[in-house]
Structures are given as structure tokens and as C-alpha cells.
Motif scaffolding. Structure first.
Motif, PDB file in Angstrom:
ATOM      1  N   THR A 178       0.835  -1.191   0.000  1.00 48.42           N
ATOM      2  CA  THR A 178       0.000   0.000   0.000  1.00 48.42           C
ATOM      3  C   THR A 178       0.881   1.256   0.000  1.00 48.42           C
ATOM      4  OG1 THR A 178      -1.638  -1.255   1.213  1.00 48.42           O
ATOM      5  CG2 THR A 178      -1.912   1.121   1.214  1.00 48.42           C
ATOM      6  N   LYS A 179       1.940   1.204   0.803  1.00 43.57           N
ATOM      7  CA  LYS A 179       2.856   2.355   0.905  1.00 43.57           C
ATOM      8  C   LYS A 179       3.417   2.740  -0.459  1.00 43.57           C
ATOM      9  CE  LYS A 179       5.070   2.813   5.371  1.00 43.57           C
ATOM     10  NZ  LYS A 179       5.953   2.067   6.227  1.00 43.57           N
ATOM     11  N   LEU A 180       3.905   1.718  -1.170  1.00 46.13           N
ATOM     12  CA  LEU A 180       4.497   1.943  -2.492  1.00 46.13           C
ATOM     13  C   LEU A 180       3.464   2.541  -3.443  1.00 46.13           C
ATOM     14  CD1 LEU A 180       6.829   0.985  -4.736  1.00 46.13           C
ATOM     15  CD2 LEU A 180       5.039  -0.676  -5.226  1.00 46.13           C
ATOM     16  N   MET A 181       2.252   2.032  -3.394  1.00 44.91           N
ATOM     17  CA  MET A 181       1.213   2.493  -4.314  1.00 44.91           C
ATOM     18  C   MET A 181       0.830   3.951  -4.028  1.00 44.91           C
ATOM     19  SD  MET A 181       0.775   0.275  -6.585  1.00 44.91           S
ATOM     20  CE  MET A 181      -0.780   0.659  -7.398  1.00 44.91           C
ATOM     21  N   TYR A 182       0.821   4.333  -2.759  1.00 49.71           N
ATOM     22  CA  TYR A 182       0.548   5.749  -2.444  1.00 49.71           C
ATOM     23  C   TYR A 182       1.685   6.644  -2.934  1.00 49.71           C
ATOM     24  CZ  TYR A 182      -3.857   5.560   0.053  1.00 49.71           C
ATOM     25  OH  TYR A 182      -5.185   5.429   0.359  1.00 49.71           O
ATOM     26  N   ARG A 183       2.901   6.114  -2.854  1.00 50.26           N
ATOM     27  CA  ARG A 183       4.037   6.899  -3.357  1.00 50.26           C
ATOM     28  C   ARG A 183       3.884   7.143  -4.861  1.00 50.26           C
ATOM     29  NH1 ARG A 183       8.713   3.734  -1.757  1.00 50.26           N
ATOM     30  NH2 ARG A 183       7.784   3.331   0.265  1.00 50.26           N
ATOM     31  N   ARG A 184       3.415   6.115  -5.557  1.00 49.41           N
ATOM     32  CA  ARG A 184       3.194   6.261  -7.002  1.00 49.41           C
ATOM     33  C   ARG A 184       2.089   7.270  -7.289  1.00 49.41           C
ATOM     34  NH1 ARG A 184       3.045   0.182  -9.453  1.00 49.41           N
ATOM     35  NH2 ARG A 184       5.184  -0.414  -9.026  1.00 49.41           N
ATOM     36  N   ILE A 185       1.033   7.226  -6.494  1.00 46.65           N
ATOM     37  CA  ILE A 185      -0.078   8.168  -6.671  1.00 46.65           C
ATOM     38  C   ILE A 185       0.425   9.603  -6.497  1.00 46.65           C
ATOM     39  CG2 ILE A 185      -2.128   9.060  -5.444  1.00 46.65           C
ATOM     40  CD1 ILE A 185      -3.099   6.902  -7.001  1.00 46.65           C
ATOM     41  N   ASP A 186       1.278   9.806  -5.489  1.00 46.27           N
ATOM     42  CA  ASP A 186       1.790  11.153  -5.227  1.00 46.27           C
ATOM     43  C   ASP A 186       2.576  11.691  -6.419  1.00 46.27           C
ATOM     44  OD1 ASP A 186       0.693  11.306  -2.744  1.00 46.27           O
ATOM     45  OD2 ASP A 186       2.453  10.487  -1.715  1.00 46.27           O
ATOM     46  N   LYS A 187       3.198  10.775  -7.148  1.00 45.04           N
ATOM     47  CA  LYS A 187       4.045  11.194  -8.273  1.00 45.04           C
ATOM     48  C   LYS A 187       3.262  11.408  -9.560  1.00 45.04           C
ATOM     49  CE  LYS A 187       7.970   8.655  -7.203  1.00 45.04           C
ATOM     50  NZ  LYS A 187       8.695   7.502  -7.695  1.00 45.04           N
ATOM     51  N   CYS A 188       2.267  10.550  -9.793  1.00 43.92           N
ATOM     52  CA  CYS A 188       1.624  10.626 -11.102  1.00 43.92           C
ATOM     53  C   CYS A 188       0.463  11.599 -11.087  1.00 43.92           C
ATOM     54  CB  CYS A 188       1.186   9.249 -11.584  1.00 43.92           C
ATOM     55  SG  CYS A 188      -0.235   8.622 -10.727  1.00 43.92           S
ATOM     56  N   SER A 189       0.153  12.118 -12.257  1.00 42.47           N
ATOM     57  CA  SER A 189      -1.000  13.012 -12.320  1.00 42.47           C
ATOM     58  C   SER A 189      -2.258  12.149 -12.305  1.00 42.47           C
ATOM     59  CB  SER A 189      -0.943  13.839 -13.595  1.00 42.47           C
ATOM     60  OG  SER A 189      -0.752  12.991 -14.688  1.00 42.47           O
ATOM     61  N   PHE A 190      -3.266  12.621 -11.633  1.00 39.93           N
ATOM     62  CA  PHE A 190      -4.459  11.806 -11.423  1.00 39.93           C
ATOM     63  C   PHE A 190      -5.246  11.635 -12.727  1.00 39.93           C
ATOM     64  CE2 PHE A 190      -2.884  11.731  -7.545  1.00 39.93           C
ATOM     65  CZ  PHE A 190      -3.577  12.189  -6.455  1.00 39.93           C
ATOM     66  N   SER A 191      -5.977  10.529 -12.802  1.00 42.91           N
ATOM     67  CA  SER A 191      -6.704  10.239 -14.042  1.00 42.91           C
ATOM     68  C   SER A 191      -7.838  11.239 -14.250  1.00 42.91           C
ATOM     69  CB  SER A 191      -7.255   8.816 -13.998  1.00 42.91           C
ATOM     70  OG  SER A 191      -8.626   8.840 -13.734  1.00 42.91           O
ATOM     71  N   THR A 192      -8.214  11.424 -15.490  1.00 42.96           N
ATOM     72  CA  THR A 192      -9.248  12.412 -15.790  1.00 42.96           C
ATOM     73  C   THR A 192     -10.597  11.750 -16.048  1.00 42.96           C
ATOM     74  OG1 THR A 192      -8.555  12.279 -18.079  1.00 42.96           O
ATOM     75  CG2 THR A 192      -7.645  14.081 -16.780  1.00 42.96           C
ATOM     76  N   LYS A 193     -10.612  10.427 -15.907  1.00 43.03           N
ATOM     77  CA  LYS A 193     -11.859   9.695 -16.130  1.00 43.03           C
ATOM     78  C   LYS A 193     -12.949  10.266 -15.201  1.00 43.03           C
ATOM     79  CE  LYS A 193     -13.542   4.963 -15.905  1.00 43.03           C
ATOM     80  NZ  LYS A 193     -14.070   4.561 -14.624  1.00 43.03           N
ATOM     81  N   PRO A 194     -14.120  10.570 -15.754  1.00 44.14           N
ATOM     82  CA  PRO A 194     -15.154  11.094 -14.873  1.00 44.14           C
ATOM     83  C   PRO A 194     -15.620  10.016 -13.899  1.00 44.14           C
ATOM     84  CG  PRO A 194     -16.022  10.722 -17.073  1.00 44.14           C
ATOM     85  CD  PRO A 194     -14.558  10.420 -17.150  1.00 44.14           C
ATOM     86  N   HIS A 195     -15.768  10.384 -12.645  1.00 46.81           N
ATOM     87  CA  HIS A 195     -16.168   9.407 -11.654  1.00 46.81           C
ATOM     88  C   HIS A 195     -16.789  10.130 -10.475  1.00 46.81           C
ATOM     89  CE1 HIS A 195     -12.071  10.755 -10.770  1.00 46.81           C
ATOM     90  NE2 HIS A 195     -12.451  10.712  -9.524  1.00 46.81           N
ATOM     91  N   SER A 196     -17.688   9.445  -9.797  1.00 46.00           N
ATOM     92  CA  SER A 196     -18.218  10.029  -8.569  1.00 46.00           C
ATOM     93  C   SER A 196     -18.693   8.919  -7.652  1.00 46.00           C
ATOM     94  CB  SER A 196     -19.359  10.995  -8.869  1.00 46.00           C
ATOM     95  OG  SER A 196     -20.566  10.292  -8.960  1.00 46.00           O
TER      96      SER A 196
END
Ligand SMILES: Nc1ncnc2c1ncn2[C@@H]1O[C@H](COP(=O)(O)OP(=O)(O)O)[C@@H](O)[C@H]1O
Ligand SMILES: [Mg+2]
Length: 296
Positions: A178-196
Motif C-alpha cells: 500500500t505504501k508503495l502504491m501511495y508513493r506512485r499516486i503522489d508522483k503521477c498526475s491523477f486520471s481524468t476519467k469522470p467518476h463520482s
């Protein structure tokens, strides 16, 4: 000597978004949790001297490094006691899989030990111990199969739904921390797919699986990087057998699909290959408590 057996169910995230990183280092999330009947079994024995924690098989941290040790230790500190406990966790939930197994173990032990040994730690305090141990732990303290979680995971709202879903889970052979995956999230730009969250929540409340699938969202799918091959392979395995839509659970790598009807789930499950590299599970919403009943 007292000996108690309790269960710790796994979870799926039917929706998961990370809104951003907070000054305290945690992330604000929005998620829909579901407990499922894939469970660890925990044997708590009153014996020996001090606190001992081990798992079988020993495929995760042992002793003081195990999350259950940390939970029991924090509980003893709060209650100002020192119990002699020997805790064995029979792991059935895959480790580092996005299924929250460790968090669930911790929650079940907090609840069970406080109650059985009459430690008298009030529910509110128990909940704050849970929150300090891990982000998914508060959900498992909740007496509800479905919930929405916000904040860092501790702002919970039960979803009032007395129905069950069925899922097929595929756990690719790679672990993802989980730690590694959050680190990746912090680095990458978030997806633009519409979602709610709302779309998924409405679909769930109506038990409309088609709409649920249409609204499937997990931000970690956009942060898989090279691990994408394993996830895509798992998704293709399901799609080839008729389950067209599937979603990553938590920070992965487990992928799941959803059915309203048990027979439909079984029909796809029977077609799944059983090889050593991939674990496949057929599961159901878990409505029971830590003593193992799964009503409905
Ligand atoms: N009781 C436990 N069960 C499973 N993993 C545990 C436990 N205690 C500690 N761990 C450690 O927690 C990590 C897995 O947690 P995490 O990455 O959040 O995965 P997940 O929650 O998806 O299973 C591993 O490093 C594992 O060794
Ligand atoms: Mg976890």
C-alpha cells in the motif's frame, strides 16, 4: 486457561478515490467498503508470559512487527493491563493484496480481547486506537457489511443495505504494498476519467450490478506502472469467461467482478483456470461478526 476463536473478514473497495495528500502525510480518500466472507481465523489463548503473535503460514510480519501485536499492545496500554496471550492467526486472506487482511485481524483482536477479558475500554476509545493503527482498521470495527469512508478512512457512514453480492476475486502472484502504491499516486498526475462516489453508491443501494460496473473506479488503476501486465492478465481472464467488467481492490493487485446472482457467479467461477500462479476465490458479502456467522 481461556481460548477463543474469532474471525477477520477481508474487504473490497467498490469505489476508491484519493483526493490528495494532507500536511500530516496521510491521504484524504473516498471509498465504498464491503466485507466479504474470505476470512482469517484467529486463536487467542491465555497462556505463557507476555504477548506472543504469530501467523500460519508465516508469510507476513511476525511477533512485534505484526499489526495484531501493535493493536493488542495499544489496548493493554489503554486498559493498564498486561495479559499473557498467545495469538495465532491462520491466514487465509492473501497478504499485500488490497484485501485489508492485516487491518481486519487487528480490529477483530481489539474487539475480542476488550470484551472477553472485560478490559472496559469504551467503544469510542477502542475506535481511536483502531484509527491510530491503520487506515482500514476503523471500517472493520464497524458492525456493518457496507460503508462509505472519507477523511483518511476514519469518517465512516454505514450503508443500510440488507442484501448480498457475489464476487470472483483473482489475486495475481505479485504483492503490492500500500505504501508503495501511495508513493506512485503522489508522483503521477491523477486520471481524468469522470467518476463520482454518488453513482456507485446509488447503484449499490439499488443492487443494480450493471450500473455498479459502469461506475467502477479505483484511482490506483492509473498508478500500476509496470505491474499493469499482471492486472490486465487477471482482467482478461475474467472477461474471457463472461465477466466483462472488473476492478482493482484497494491498492491491488487483487481484481474482482460482481454478481447479484449466486448461480451466475458459480458458472463463471467454474470456468476459471486453477493454476499455481493465480489464486481465484468465489466470495459473498459478509454480514456476520467476529464469531463467524454469515447470515442472509
Ligand atoms: N496480521 C497481518 N496480516 C497480514 N499482513 C500483515 C499482518 N501484520 C503485519 N502485516 C504486514 O502488512 C503488510 C501488508 O499490508 P498492506 O500493504 O496494507 O496490504 P493489504 O492491506 O493490501 O493486505 C505486509 O508487509 C505484512 O507483512
Ligand atoms: Mg492495508
Amino acid at each position: 486457561m481461556r481460548e477463543i476463536k474469532v474471525f477477520a473478514p477481508a474487504k473490497l473497495n467498490l469505489y476508491l478515490d484519493v483526493l490528495g495528500k494532507r500536511p500530516d502525510g496521510f491521504h484524504n480518500i473516498e471509498t465504498i467498503f464491503e466485507k466479504i466472507d474470505l476470512k482469517d481465523e484467529i486463536i487467542i489463548k491465555e497462556k505463557g508470559k507476555g504477548l506472543k503473535v504469530k501467523t500460519t503460514p508465516s508469510n507476513c510480519s511476525q511477533g512485534r512487527e505484526n499489526i495484531v501485536y501493535k493493536a493488542a499492545y495499544a489496548l493493554f496500554k489503554e486498559a493498564r493491563v498486561k495479559l499473557n496471550l498467545d495469538i495465532e492467526i491462520k491466514k487465509r486472506i492473501p497478504v499485500s493484496a488490497g484485501l485489508g487482511g492485516g487491518s481486519s485481524d487487528a480490529a477483530s483482536v481489539l474487539k475480542a480481547v476488550n470484551k472477553i477479558f472485560k478490559l472496559g475500554v469504551p467503544a469510542k476509545k477502542l475506535f481511536s486506537i483502531a484509527r491510530d493503527i491503520g487506515k482500514d482498521v476503523p471500517f472493520f470495527m464497524l458492525n456493518s457489511p457496507f460503508a462509505v469512508a472519507k477523511g483518511a478512512g476514519e469518517l465512516l457512514e454505514k450503508i443500510n443495505l440488507n442484501k448480498s453480492l457475489f464476487h470472483i476475486l483473482i489475486k495475481p502472484s505479485i504483492p503490492l504494498s500500500t505504501k508503495l502504491m501511495y508513493r506512485r499516486i503522489d508522483k503521477c498526475s491523477f486520471s481524468t476519467k469522470p467518476h463520482s462516489l454518488k453513482g456507485t453508491l446509488n447503484a449499490l443501494k439499488k443492487m443494480d450490478v450493471k450500473a455498479l460496473e459502469k461506475n467502477y473506479y479505483n484511482i490506483f488503476e492509473s498508478a500500476l506502472a509496470r505491474d499493469n501486465v499482471h492486472i490486465n492478465r487477471a482482467k482478461a481472464m475474467l472477461a474471457d469467461r463472461g465477466a466483462e467488467h472488473s476492478l482493482l481492490s484497494g491498492s491491488g493487485p487483487t481484481v474482482f467482478c460482481t454478481f447479484k446472482d449466486k448461480e451466475d457467479a458459480k458458472a463463471v467461477f467454474r470456468k476459471m483456470p486453477k493454476d499455481r500462479d493465480t489464486s481465484v476465490f468465489l466470495v459473498k458479502t459478509y454480514k456476520g461478526g467476529i464469531y463467524g456467522d454469515n447470515r442472509g
